[in-house]
Design a protein around this motif. Structure first.
Motif, PDB file in Angstrom:
ATOM      1  N   LEU A  88      26.299   1.140   3.744  1.00  0.00           N
ATOM      2  CA  LEU A  88      25.358   1.447   3.724  1.00  0.00           C
ATOM      3  C   LEU A  88      23.798   1.152   3.362  1.00  0.00           C
ATOM      4  O   LEU A  88      22.620   1.086   3.808  1.00  0.00           O
ATOM      5  N   ASN A  89      23.780   1.890   2.023  1.00  0.00           N
ATOM      6  CA  ASN A  89      23.282   1.322   1.021  1.00  0.00           C
ATOM      7  C   ASN A  89      22.621  -0.449   1.146  1.00  0.00           C
ATOM      8  O   ASN A  89      21.222  -0.388   1.510  1.00  0.00           O
ATOM      9  N   MET A  90      23.095  -1.089   1.634  1.00  0.00           N
ATOM     10  CA  MET A  90      23.001  -3.352   1.514  1.00  0.00           C
ATOM     11  C   MET A  90      22.149  -3.136   2.574  1.00  0.00           C
ATOM     12  O   MET A  90      21.204  -3.702   2.771  1.00  0.00           O
ATOM     13  N   VAL A  91      22.826  -1.816   3.700  1.00  0.00           N
ATOM     14  CA  VAL A  91      21.967  -2.016   5.338  1.00  0.00           C
ATOM     15  C   VAL A  91      20.883  -1.892   5.091  1.00  0.00           C
ATOM     16  O   VAL A  91      20.237  -2.214   5.752  1.00  0.00           O
ATOM     17  N   GLY A  92      21.046  -1.173   4.395  1.00  0.00           N
ATOM     18  CA  GLY A  92      19.722  -0.279   4.594  1.00  0.00           C
ATOM     19  C   GLY A  92      19.381   1.233   5.360  1.00  0.00           C
ATOM     20  O   GLY A  92      19.209   1.281   7.061  1.00  0.00           O
ATOM     21  N   THR A  93      19.237   2.088   5.437  1.00  0.00           N
ATOM     22  CA  THR A  93      19.648   3.347   6.367  1.00  0.00           C
ATOM     23  C   THR A  93      18.057   4.080   6.397  1.00  0.00           C
ATOM     24  O   THR A  93      17.319   4.939   6.673  1.00  0.00           O
ATOM     25  N   LYS A  94      16.763   3.244   4.968  1.00  0.00           N
ATOM     26  CA  LYS A  94      15.612   3.939   5.311  1.00  0.00           C
ATOM     27  C   LYS A  94      14.660   3.004   5.454  1.00  0.00           C
ATOM     28  O   LYS A  94      13.354   3.489   6.091  1.00  0.00           O
ATOM     29  N   THR A  95      14.889   2.007   5.764  1.00  0.00           N
ATOM     30  CA  THR A  95      14.985   0.571   6.873  1.00  0.00           C
ATOM     31  C   THR A  95      13.831   1.322   8.880  1.00  0.00           C
ATOM     32  O   THR A  95      14.911   1.897   8.745  1.00  0.00           O
ATOM     33  N   ASP A  96      12.536   0.635   8.343  1.00  0.00           N
ATOM     34  CA  ASP A  96      12.311   1.602   9.362  1.00  0.00           C
ATOM     35  C   ASP A  96      12.057  -0.114  10.639  1.00  0.00           C
ATOM     36  O   ASP A  96      11.916  -1.198  10.308  1.00  0.00           O
ATOM     37  N   ARG A  97      12.765   0.500  11.768  1.00  0.00           N
ATOM     38  CA  ARG A  97      13.525  -0.322  12.981  1.00  0.00           C
ATOM     39  C   ARG A  97      12.752  -0.260  13.666  1.00  0.00           C
ATOM     40  O   ARG A  97      13.438  -1.087  14.817  1.00  0.00           O
ATOM     41  N   ARG A  98      11.713   0.299  14.077  1.00  0.00           N
ATOM     42  CA  ARG A  98      11.120   0.205  15.333  1.00  0.00           C
ATOM     43  C   ARG A  98      10.206  -0.579  15.779  1.00  0.00           C
ATOM     44  O   ARG A  98       9.915  -0.975  15.538  1.00  0.00           O
ATOM     45  N   LEU A  99      10.044  -1.041  16.747  1.00  0.00           N
ATOM     46  CA  LEU A  99       9.760  -1.745  17.658  1.00  0.00           C
ATOM     47  C   LEU A  99       7.830  -2.043  17.161  1.00  0.00           C
ATOM     48  O   LEU A  99       7.684  -0.495  17.188  1.00  0.00           O
ATOM     49  N   ASN A 100       7.961  -3.012  16.770  1.00  0.00           N
ATOM     50  CA  ASN A 100       5.851  -2.504  16.963  1.00  0.00           C
ATOM     51  C   ASN A 100       4.914  -2.376  17.524  1.00  0.00           C
ATOM     52  O   ASN A 100       4.566  -1.580  17.514  1.00  0.00           O
ATOM     53  N   ALA A 101       5.491  -2.262  18.584  1.00  0.00           N
ATOM     54  CA  ALA A 101       5.059  -2.062  20.467  1.00  0.00           C
ATOM     55  C   ALA A 101       5.394  -0.487  20.028  1.00  0.00           C
ATOM     56  O   ALA A 101       4.270   0.712  20.687  1.00  0.00           O
ATOM     57  N   ASP A 102       6.438  -0.236  19.620  1.00  0.00           N
ATOM     58  CA  ASP A 102       6.562   1.683  19.827  1.00  0.00           C
ATOM     59  C   ASP A 102       5.678   2.298  18.864  1.00  0.00           C
ATOM     60  O   ASP A 102       5.490   3.782  18.452  1.00  0.00           O
ATOM     61  N   LYS A 103       4.814   1.651  17.613  1.00  0.00           N
ATOM     62  CA  LYS A 103       4.362   2.190  16.412  1.00  0.00           C
ATOM     63  C   LYS A 103       2.639   2.675  17.042  1.00  0.00           C
ATOM     64  O   LYS A 103       2.249   1.837  17.773  1.00  0.00           O
ATOM     65  N   PRO A 104       1.863   3.613  16.224  1.00  0.00           N
ATOM     66  CA  PRO A 104       1.258   4.153  16.550  1.00  0.00           C
ATOM     67  C   PRO A 104       0.007   2.720  16.321  1.00  0.00           C
ATOM     68  O   PRO A 104      -1.043   3.020  17.121  1.00  0.00           O
ATOM     69  N   ASP A 105      -0.070   1.658  15.598  1.00  0.00           N
ATOM     70  CA  ASP A 105      -0.834   1.009  15.659  1.00  0.00           C
ATOM     71  C   ASP A 105      -1.032  -0.278  16.332  1.00  0.00           C
ATOM     72  O   ASP A 105      -1.532  -1.022  16.428  1.00  0.00           O
ATOM     73  N   ALA A 106      -0.242  -0.191  17.332  1.00  0.00           N
ATOM     74  CA  ALA A 106       0.207  -0.951  18.139  1.00  0.00           C
ATOM     75  C   ALA A 106      -1.032  -1.615  18.987  1.00  0.00           C
ATOM     76  O   ALA A 106      -1.446  -1.340  19.857  1.00  0.00           O
ATOM     77  N   HIS A 107      -0.491  -2.559  19.236  1.00  0.00           N
ATOM     78  CA  HIS A 107      -1.632  -3.452  20.030  1.00  0.00           C
ATOM     79  C   HIS A 107      -1.612  -3.068  21.876  1.00  0.00           C
ATOM     80  O   HIS A 107      -0.534  -2.735  21.872  1.00  0.00           O
TER      81      HIS A 107
END
Ligand code: GDP
Length: 309
Positions: A88-107
């Motif tokens: 789990l550590n290696m895969v990363g549980t805290k990584t931000d995996r949102r699509l950029n289009a779903d982020k508030p600063d998306a164009h």
């Protein structure tokens, strides 16, 4: 004594006969009372065969083995728990995996370019992704810049009809893919859609051409709209080959995320770990079938359980 290659071969045969190969193999190794040196090597080999990658597998098993020696703890269920948490550590549980289009600063329109070797599931994933955004209430447009494969634009059009989104394509076979990308981004801007998804061709045979083509697609698109996301589609069943592919595309156009397709047909998704470690690009989505709803966010816990259970 049996050499490592011989044991690896035996393990491979055992795994190929099993329906849930890696989990079962690990379970049978780890359900013994006391773990011997050979057992530890088997754990490492099993991870290797699940495509976790040589360096990562070795590092992981070394760490667990050392811990077990220090604590004198070789209770298999505890080792399995430790293995789970290390993975789990290696895969990363805290990584931000949102699509950029779903982020508030998306164009807006937010542009996504899909890249990957032909046959990995790029067009299918573009269609499923369109469906995902439509389900969020977003307006979507598809661009068919895979002009190399005659059927690719038709296939994308079928997806467009299926999920109810317009498709920009060229009627000329072998048209310049960049001109389709230009036209699509122009229309997406004029029609003010939320998301534009551009499908591209992925002929790895000619690396120089591929790089030129993808670079040009990006440049002309950016004359109209900034590109928020470049998603690489990797076939989970292709193993460590995927790593070489990922490097080529990362170099050609740059990547913001990976979609691991065909995870329904493979327990060998360990490539996730190699990609993230070596390219520092998160796996954002997984493909789990051929239907429109068979695309899901990548979830580290479910993924690790898939390898272990
Ligand atoms: P492209 O050449 O990269 O655009 O690949 P396609 O989108 O044409 O897909 C190639 C094949 O893989 C098609 O038969 C798809 O239905 C299939 N495919 C794509 N994604 C998945 C998936 O997640 N699971 C399964 N089982 N098949 C998939």
């Amino acid at each position: 004594p049996e050499g490592r290659r011989g044991r690896l071969q035996k393990l491979r045969e055992k795994l190929s006969k099993s329906s849930n190969p890696f989990g079962k193999a690990l379970f049978s190794i780890l359900s013994q009372d006391n773990l011997t040196e050979a057992d530890w090597e088997d754990v490492e080999d099993t991870l290797l065969l699940a495509d976790v990658g040589a360096e990562a597998s070795e590092q992981l098993v070394d760490r667990l083995h050392t811990d077990a020696r220090i604590t004198g703890e070789s209770d298999p269920s505890k080792v399995k728990e430790a293995l789970r948490s290390e993975l789990l550590n290696m895969v990363g549980t805290k990584t931000d995996r949102r699509l950029n289009a779903d982020k508030p600063d998306a164009h807006r329109p937010s542009v996504i370019i899909m890249v990957g070797v032909n046959g990995t599931g790029k067009t299918t994933t573009a269609g499923k992704l369109a469906r995902l955004f439509v389900a969020q209430g977003k307006s979507v447009m598809l661009g068919a810049a895979d002009t190399f494969r005659a059927a690719a634009a038709d296939q994308l059009e079928t997806w467009g009809a299926k999920v109810g989104v317009p498709v920009v394509r060229s009627d000329k076979e072998g048209a310049d893919p960049a001109s389709v990308a230009f036209e699509a981004s122009k229309r997406a801007k004029e029609e003010d859609v939320d998301v534009l998804i551009i499908d591209t061709a992925g002929r790895l045979q000619n690396k120089a051409n591929l790089m030129d083509e993808l670079g040009k697609i990006r440049r002309v698109t950016e004359k109209n709209l900034p590109v928020d996301e470049v998603l690489l589609v990797l076939d989970a069943t292709t193993g460590q080959n995927g790593m070489a592919q990922a490097k080529v595309f990362a170099q050609a156009i740059g990547l913001t995320g990976v979609v691991l397709s065909k995870l329904d047909g493979s327990a060998k998704g360990g490539i996730v770990i190699s990609v993230q470690r070596e390219l520092d690009v998160p796996v954002k989505l997984v493909g789990v079938g051929e239907g429109p709803d068979d695309l899901a966010p990548f979830e580290p816990e479910a993924f690790v359980d898939g390898i272990l259970d």
